[in-house]
Design an enzyme around this catalytic site. Structure first.
Site, PDB file in Angstrom:
ATOM      1  CE  LYS A  44      25.587  14.528 -17.001  1.00 21.34           C
ATOM      2  NZ  LYS A  44      26.393  13.288 -16.902  1.00 21.34           N
ATOM      3  N   GLY A  71      32.198  14.273 -17.962  1.00 19.05           N
ATOM      4  CA  GLY A  71      32.681  15.482 -17.293  1.00 19.05           C
ATOM      5  C   GLY A  71      31.566  16.432 -16.882  1.00 19.05           C
ATOM      6  CB  CYS A 127      30.810  12.245 -10.591  1.00 17.81           C
ATOM      7  SG  CYS A 127      31.509  12.669 -12.210  1.00 17.81           S
ATOM      8  CE  LYS A 161      24.143   5.988 -10.029  1.00 17.33           C
ATOM      9  NZ  LYS A 161      23.644   6.694 -11.205  1.00 17.33           N
ATOM     10  N   GLY A 247      23.810  -2.858 -15.433  1.00 18.18           N
ATOM     11  CA  GLY A 247      23.855  -4.037 -16.288  1.00 18.18           C
ATOM     12  C   GLY A 247      22.541  -4.689 -16.615  1.00 18.18           C
ATOM     13  N   GLY A 268      20.720   2.448 -17.651  1.00 13.27           N
ATOM     14  CA  GLY A 268      21.650   3.428 -18.209  1.00 13.27           C
ATOM     15  C   GLY A 268      22.084   3.032 -19.609  1.00 13.27           C
TER      16      GLY A 268
HETATM   17  C1  DHB Z   1      29.309  11.938 -14.886  1.00 16.40           C
HETATM   18  C2  DHB Z   1      29.504  10.587 -14.764  1.00 16.40           C
HETATM   19  C3  DHB Z   1      29.026   9.920 -13.661  1.00 16.40           C
HETATM   20  O1  DHB Z   1      29.185   8.577 -13.484  1.00 16.40           O
HETATM   21  C4  DHB Z   1      28.359  10.629 -12.682  1.00 16.40           C
HETATM   22  O2  DHB Z   1      27.909   9.975 -11.615  1.00 16.40           O
HETATM   23  C5  DHB Z   1      28.153  11.989 -12.814  1.00 16.40           C
HETATM   24  C6  DHB Z   1      28.632  12.644 -13.919  1.00 16.40           C
HETATM   25  C7  DHB Z   1      29.838  12.647 -16.038  1.00 16.40           C
HETATM   26  O3  DHB Z   1      30.968  12.342 -16.456  1.00 16.40           O
HETATM   27  O4  DHB Z   1      29.164  13.568 -16.541  1.00 16.40           O
END
Ligand code: DHB
Length: 315
Positions: A44, A71, A127, A161, A247, A268
């Site tokens: 994560k 978040g 993000c 990313k 996807g 994902g």
């Molecule tokens: C979160 C979502 C994302 O797409 C990302 O790249 C990093 C964090 C999130 O909301 O935790």
């Protein structure tokens, strides 16, 4: 059938892994996907300190995919650093970094460099869910500054990313920046940011944060993901590999990511829906597609997408 791959100087038994954010926050989840049929795993996205993230509900499945505004809930860099140290390491582990500032990213990277982690770094520039924090990958100047600072000291294998791009000039501009740095890979794509789903029965948004706006994943985003994988495959130095994400729900989807030029493919939404058994199914289906098409290794078709004229030479 040879489905092995190489990236960032490491060997991969096949090409399918999780996407950051899916089933990879806690030790239990990480060990589950580590012991599942994954070629590698990614943690994560983390910050220096642990975070609770946004209020729930913050992830939901919608008809053709998922919507999330998590978040950045995570257990903090040290937790993921320790996980990498403790794991047996019979497969590569990526640590995803998503500091809230450039300084925080540099601090985390410095610590990982000092401890000579065996992890590969996926630096998240995309993000979409932090109010007041724009996606770095949509700010070209900022992206250049980040990479300049990162590569002033970083010695670890590192990639970025990226968010999805939608305009040819943006692919070209971003590729021109990325090509200036010794990146090992780019991961295309993060979710399509700030999408909205409405429950038709109640006329209501379906997640709580940000008035219901969240990152879109799943089948909705496969065409955008394939476009981004193929554009960056064409435009980047051959030393920068592409990891596909977006996807994939079948072996054919994995095959198409590879055909567009991906070296690995991340899962994902479908991992969230199906759980860690998804990797066994997808690998089996990928091998079936390869067999039907007469391929015995991925090198025989990776990046070999055919354009319409090739298939219709006389028209
Ligand atoms: C979160 C979502 C994302 O797409 C990302 O790249 C990093 C964090 C999130 O909301 O935790």
């Amino acid at each position: 059938m040879n489905c092995t791959a190489q990236l960032a100087g490491k060997k991969f038994n096949h090409v399918i892994m999780n996407a950051s954010g899916a089933h990879c926050m806690t030790a239990e989840q990480l060990y589950e996907i580590y012991h599942a049929d994954t070629a590698a795993i990614v943690t994560k996205s983390c910050t220096l300190q642990p975070r609770q993230g946004n209020p729930e509900p913050r992830y939901t499945e919608i008809p053709l995919g998922s919507l999330n505004s998590m978040g950045l809930p995570n257990l903090g860099l040290h937790f993921y650093q320790n996980f990498v140290q403790e794991a047996q390491q019979d497969k590569p582990i990526f640590i995803s970094l998503a500091g809230l500032s450039l300084e925080e990213n540099l601090e985390m990277l410095q610590q990982l460099n000092q401890h000579s982690t065996t992890a590969i770094i996926e630096l998240n520039l995309s993000c979409p869910n932090l109010p007041g924090k724009p996606q770095t990958g949509y700010d070209f100047q900022r992206t250049q500054q980040v990479l300049e600072q990162v590569f002033s000291f970083n010695k670890l294998p590192l990639g970025v990313k990226l968010p999805p791009y939608f305009d040819i000039i943006h692919f070209e501009q971003m590729a021109a920046i990325l090509n200036q740095y010794p990146l090992q890979f780019v991961t295309c794509i993060n979710s399509i940011g700030n999408a909205l789903h409405i429950d038709p029965a109640t006329d209501t948004t379906v997640i709580r944060p940000k008035n219901g706006f969240g990152g879109l994943g799943g089948q909705y985003i496969k065409p955008t993901a394939l476009a981004n994988v193929h554009q960056f495959y064409r435009l980047l130095n051959p030393s920068i590999q592409v990891i596909g994400c977006g996807g994939a729900t079948t072996g054919l989807d994995i095959y198409q990511h590879l055909l567009c030029g991906a070296s690995l493919v991340q899962i994902g939404t479908q991992l969230m829906i199906e759980g860690p058994g998804v990797f066994t199914r997808l690998l089996q289906e990928l091998q079936e597609v390869m067999q039907e098409k007469g391929y015995t290794s991925i090198d025989q078709f990776r990046g070999k997408l055919k354009y319409w004229e090739q298939q219709n030479p006389t028209t």
